[in-house]
Design an enzyme around this catalytic site. Structure first.
Site, PDB file in Angstrom:
ATOM      1  N   SER A   4      11.047   0.128 -24.056  1.00  0.00           N
ATOM      2  CA  SER A   4      10.540   1.342 -24.715  1.00  0.00           C
ATOM      3  C   SER A   4      11.645   2.398 -24.759  1.00  0.00           C
ATOM      4  O   SER A   4      12.656   2.278 -24.059  1.00  0.00           O
ATOM      5  CB  SER A   4       9.364   1.858 -23.880  1.00  0.00           C
ATOM      6  OG  SER A   4       9.026   3.184 -24.200  1.00  0.00           O
TER       7      SER A   4
ATOM      8  N   TYR B 258       4.107   5.041 -17.275  1.00  0.00           N
ATOM      9  CA  TYR B 258       4.657   4.195 -18.344  1.00  0.00           C
ATOM     10  C   TYR B 258       6.191   4.194 -18.270  1.00  0.00           C
ATOM     11  O   TYR B 258       6.828   3.143 -18.353  1.00  0.00           O
ATOM     12  CB  TYR B 258       4.166   4.739 -19.688  1.00  0.00           C
ATOM     13  CG  TYR B 258       4.498   3.912 -20.897  1.00  0.00           C
ATOM     14  CD1 TYR B 258       3.765   2.763 -21.213  1.00  0.00           C
ATOM     15  CD2 TYR B 258       5.534   4.272 -21.765  1.00  0.00           C
ATOM     16  CE1 TYR B 258       4.057   2.016 -22.343  1.00  0.00           C
ATOM     17  CE2 TYR B 258       5.830   3.535 -22.895  1.00  0.00           C
ATOM     18  CZ  TYR B 258       5.081   2.399 -23.185  1.00  0.00           C
ATOM     19  OH  TYR B 258       5.370   1.662 -24.312  1.00  0.00           O
TER      20      TYR B 258
HETATM   21  P1  NAP Z   1      -1.153  -2.389 -28.550  1.00  0.00           P
HETATM   22  O1  NAP Z   1      -1.377  -2.191 -30.014  1.00  0.00           O
HETATM   23  O2  NAP Z   1      -1.928  -1.593 -27.577  1.00  0.00           O
HETATM   24  O3  NAP Z   1      -1.210  -3.942 -28.157  1.00  0.00           O
HETATM   25  C1  NAP Z   1      -1.001  -4.382 -26.826  1.00  0.00           C
HETATM   26  C2  NAP Z   1      -1.749  -5.665 -26.606  1.00  0.00           C
HETATM   27  O4  NAP Z   1      -1.649  -6.070 -25.241  1.00  0.00           O
HETATM   28  C3  NAP Z   1      -3.245  -5.534 -26.910  1.00  0.00           C
HETATM   29  O5  NAP Z   1      -3.688  -6.667 -27.629  1.00  0.00           O
HETATM   30  C4  NAP Z   1      -3.848  -5.472 -25.521  1.00  0.00           C
HETATM   31  O6  NAP Z   1      -5.199  -5.860 -25.448  1.00  0.00           O
HETATM   32  C5  NAP Z   1      -2.944  -6.434 -24.783  1.00  0.00           C
HETATM   33  N1  NAP Z   1      -3.096  -6.304 -23.346  1.00  0.00           N
HETATM   34  C6  NAP Z   1      -3.206  -5.162 -22.614  1.00  0.00           C
HETATM   35  N2  NAP Z   1      -3.366  -5.449 -21.320  1.00  0.00           N
HETATM   36  C7  NAP Z   1      -3.371  -6.796 -21.215  1.00  0.00           C
HETATM   37  C8  NAP Z   1      -3.504  -7.702 -20.128  1.00  0.00           C
HETATM   38  N3  NAP Z   1      -3.681  -7.269 -18.874  1.00  0.00           N
HETATM   39  N4  NAP Z   1      -3.459  -9.033 -20.380  1.00  0.00           N
HETATM   40  C9  NAP Z   1      -3.292  -9.485 -21.629  1.00  0.00           C
HETATM   41  N5  NAP Z   1      -3.152  -8.684 -22.710  1.00  0.00           N
HETATM   42  C10 NAP Z   1      -3.196  -7.352 -22.503  1.00  0.00           C
HETATM   43  O7  NAP Z   1       0.365  -2.095 -28.256  1.00  0.00           O
HETATM   44  P2  NAP Z   1       1.644  -2.190 -29.212  1.00  0.00           P
HETATM   45  O8  NAP Z   1       1.909  -0.824 -29.710  1.00  0.00           O
HETATM   46  O9  NAP Z   1       1.585  -3.350 -30.125  1.00  0.00           O
HETATM   47  O10 NAP Z   1       2.700  -2.457 -28.051  1.00  0.00           O
HETATM   48  C11 NAP Z   1       3.107  -3.738 -27.624  1.00  0.00           C
HETATM   49  C12 NAP Z   1       4.186  -3.546 -26.576  1.00  0.00           C
HETATM   50  O11 NAP Z   1       5.228  -2.729 -27.108  1.00  0.00           O
HETATM   51  C13 NAP Z   1       3.701  -2.827 -25.324  1.00  0.00           C
HETATM   52  O12 NAP Z   1       4.361  -3.362 -24.202  1.00  0.00           O
HETATM   53  C14 NAP Z   1       4.132  -1.385 -25.564  1.00  0.00           C
HETATM   54  O13 NAP Z   1       4.293  -0.680 -24.372  1.00  0.00           O
HETATM   55  C15 NAP Z   1       5.438  -1.604 -26.270  1.00  0.00           C
HETATM   56  N6  NAP Z   1       5.898  -0.498 -27.090  1.00  0.00           N
HETATM   57  C16 NAP Z   1       5.129   0.053 -28.056  1.00  0.00           C
HETATM   58  C17 NAP Z   1       5.649   1.075 -28.847  1.00  0.00           C
HETATM   59  C18 NAP Z   1       4.884   1.741 -29.954  1.00  0.00           C
HETATM   60  O14 NAP Z   1       5.375   2.759 -30.458  1.00  0.00           O
HETATM   61  N7  NAP Z   1       3.744   1.247 -30.379  1.00  0.00           N
HETATM   62  C19 NAP Z   1       6.938   1.501 -28.627  1.00  0.00           C
HETATM   63  C20 NAP Z   1       7.685   0.934 -27.615  1.00  0.00           C
HETATM   64  C21 NAP Z   1       7.156  -0.078 -26.849  1.00  0.00           C
HETATM   65  P3  NAP Z   1      -6.362  -4.686 -25.520  1.00  0.00           P
HETATM   66  O15 NAP Z   1      -6.520  -4.365 -26.953  1.00  0.00           O
HETATM   67  O16 NAP Z   1      -7.545  -5.328 -24.879  1.00  0.00           O
HETATM   68  O17 NAP Z   1      -5.840  -3.529 -24.695  1.00  0.00           O
HETATM   69  C1  GCO Z   2       4.285   8.052 -26.053  1.00  0.00           C
HETATM   70  C2  GCO Z   2       4.363   6.744 -26.759  1.00  0.00           C
HETATM   71  C3  GCO Z   2       5.562   5.950 -26.324  1.00  0.00           C
HETATM   72  C4  GCO Z   2       5.781   4.782 -27.236  1.00  0.00           C
HETATM   73  C5  GCO Z   2       6.937   3.920 -27.000  1.00  0.00           C
HETATM   74  C6  GCO Z   2       8.221   4.606 -27.249  1.00  0.00           C
HETATM   75  O1  GCO Z   2       3.191   8.462 -25.683  1.00  0.00           O
HETATM   76  O2  GCO Z   2       5.342   8.690 -25.925  1.00  0.00           O
HETATM   77  O3  GCO Z   2       3.208   6.002 -26.708  1.00  0.00           O
HETATM   78  O4  GCO Z   2       5.678   5.778 -24.997  1.00  0.00           O
HETATM   79  O5  GCO Z   2       4.651   4.027 -27.428  1.00  0.00           O
HETATM   80  O6  GCO Z   2       6.900   3.146 -25.857  1.00  0.00           O
HETATM   81  O7  GCO Z   2       9.243   3.699 -27.271  1.00  0.00           O
END
Ligand code: NAP
Ligand code: GCO
Length: 266
Positions: free
Chosen positions: A146, A159
């Site tokens: 992240s 986080y």
């Molecule tokens: P998301 O839309 O919330 O999807 C995350 C998935 O993980 C959901 O299907 C969730 O299921 C599942 N999950 C949560 N806890 C779990 C568990 N204990 N066992 C199995 N599955 C589980 O998130 P996303 O935005 O696609 O993010 C995916 C990854 O990228 C995460 O690690 C997040 O921190 C990272 N990330 C996201 C962003 C962003 O801007 N979106 C940026 C940087 C990093 P539920 O729906 O049941 O919760």
């Molecule tokens: C926030 C966001 C972030 C992003 C991501 C950034 O509240 O600032 O959710 O943490 O999802 O991980 O890279």
């Protein structure tokens, strides 16, 4: 260099928490490069939704119900995948949660829950697949990090602690298992339009942009939120032989956020 080095034919890829969002899009990219896709999610209805989504995209994915924080359940799932699909060549630790709560209002239980999903679970999943990778003579582990692996901000202490830890777990897996031809790298997405960030993009009652939405657009040289599809090609690179000399690296896919000091006030 051969373009075929980017192909993943014959490889089995497990992407955790990949029914939708970033994991789903990464899995589609890996499938397009030739990998067989296996994913898990925490509830049966999410797995069903994922299988349907993959089918609509022309991908026959194998879905399992598994909570990645439960070590016994993860070991059981990995054994099942080995029997039903094959030994895992590529693991993408994608499942993650966030809690946006000011630190002094956050309970220790809430803090632990975030650390459990975002840091302990990647350890558990990596630990479960590494022995098979050692036997196979190769393996790729991609940890979804992240901006918060590098930066802090209000309300995301747990986080940031977890994603900073995940960056170091990545470097440690590289250090410990590089000699077995296992490459462990991270992808650090910027701000991606997924359900996880939807609350930060909600329109205000008067129809104007959420202040955080405007803040991110101003903070990103690309001038926009990124789409989950934009993480697929970087993941294919890190999953393929094209990146065999890249180990312990975090590839930030952030539209330039980490390079930018920010706009000067008008
Ligand atoms: P998301 O839309 O919330 O999807 C995350 C998935 O993980 C959901 O299907 C969730 O299921 C599942 N999950 C949560 N806890 C779990 C568990 N204990 N066992 C199995 N599955 C589980 O998130 P996303 O935005 O696609 O993010 C995916 C990854 O990228 C995460 O690690 C997040 O921190 C990272 N990330 C996201 C962003 C962003 O801007 N979106 C940026 C940087 C990093 P539920 O729906 O049941 O919760
Ligand atoms: C926030 C966001 C972030 C992003 C991501 C950034 O509240 O600032 O959710 O943490 O999802 O991980 O890279």
């Amino acid at each position: 260099m051969k373009m075929s080095d980017f192909r993943l034919d014959g490889k089995v890829a497990l992407v955790t928490g990949a029914s939708y969002g970033i994991g789903f899009n990464i899995a589609l990219g890996l499938a397009e490069a030739g990998a067989t896709i296996v994913f898990n999610d925490i509830k049966q209805e999410l797995v069903d939704k994922g299988i349907q989504g993959y089918k609509e995209a022309g991908v026959e994915a194998h879905g399992y119900v598994c909570d990645v924080t439960d070590e016994d359940a993860v070991n059981e799932m990995v054994a099942k995948i080995e029997k039903e699909v094959g030994v895992i060549d590529i693991l993408v630790n994608n499942a993650g949660i966030i809690k946006r709560i000011p630190m002094i209002e956050m309970t220790a239980a809430q803090f632990r829950q975030v650390i459990d999903v975002d840091l302990n679970a990647p350890f558990i999943c990596a630990k479960a697949v590494i022995p098979g990778m050692i036997k196979k003579g190769h393996g790729k582990i991609i940890n979804i990090c992240s901006m918060m692996s590098e930066l802090g901000r209000e309300t995301v202490s747990a986080y940031a602690a977890a994603k900073g830890g995940l960056k170091m777990l990545t470097k440690n897996i590289c250090s410990e298992y590089g000699e077995f031809n296992i490459q462990c790298n991270g992808i650090g997405p910027g701000y991606i339009a997924t359900p996880q960030t939807a609350p930060l993009r909600e329109r205000q009652p008067d129809g104007s942009r959420h202040p955080f939405d405007s803040f991110i657009v101003a903070k990103t040289p690309a001038g926009r939120w990124l789409e989950p599809e934009e993480l697929a090609a970087p993941a294919v690179f890190l999953a393929s032989d094209a990146s065999n000399a890249v180990n312990g690296h975090i590839l930030y896919v952030d539209g330039g956020i980490l390079a930018y000091i920010g706009k000067q006030p008008k």
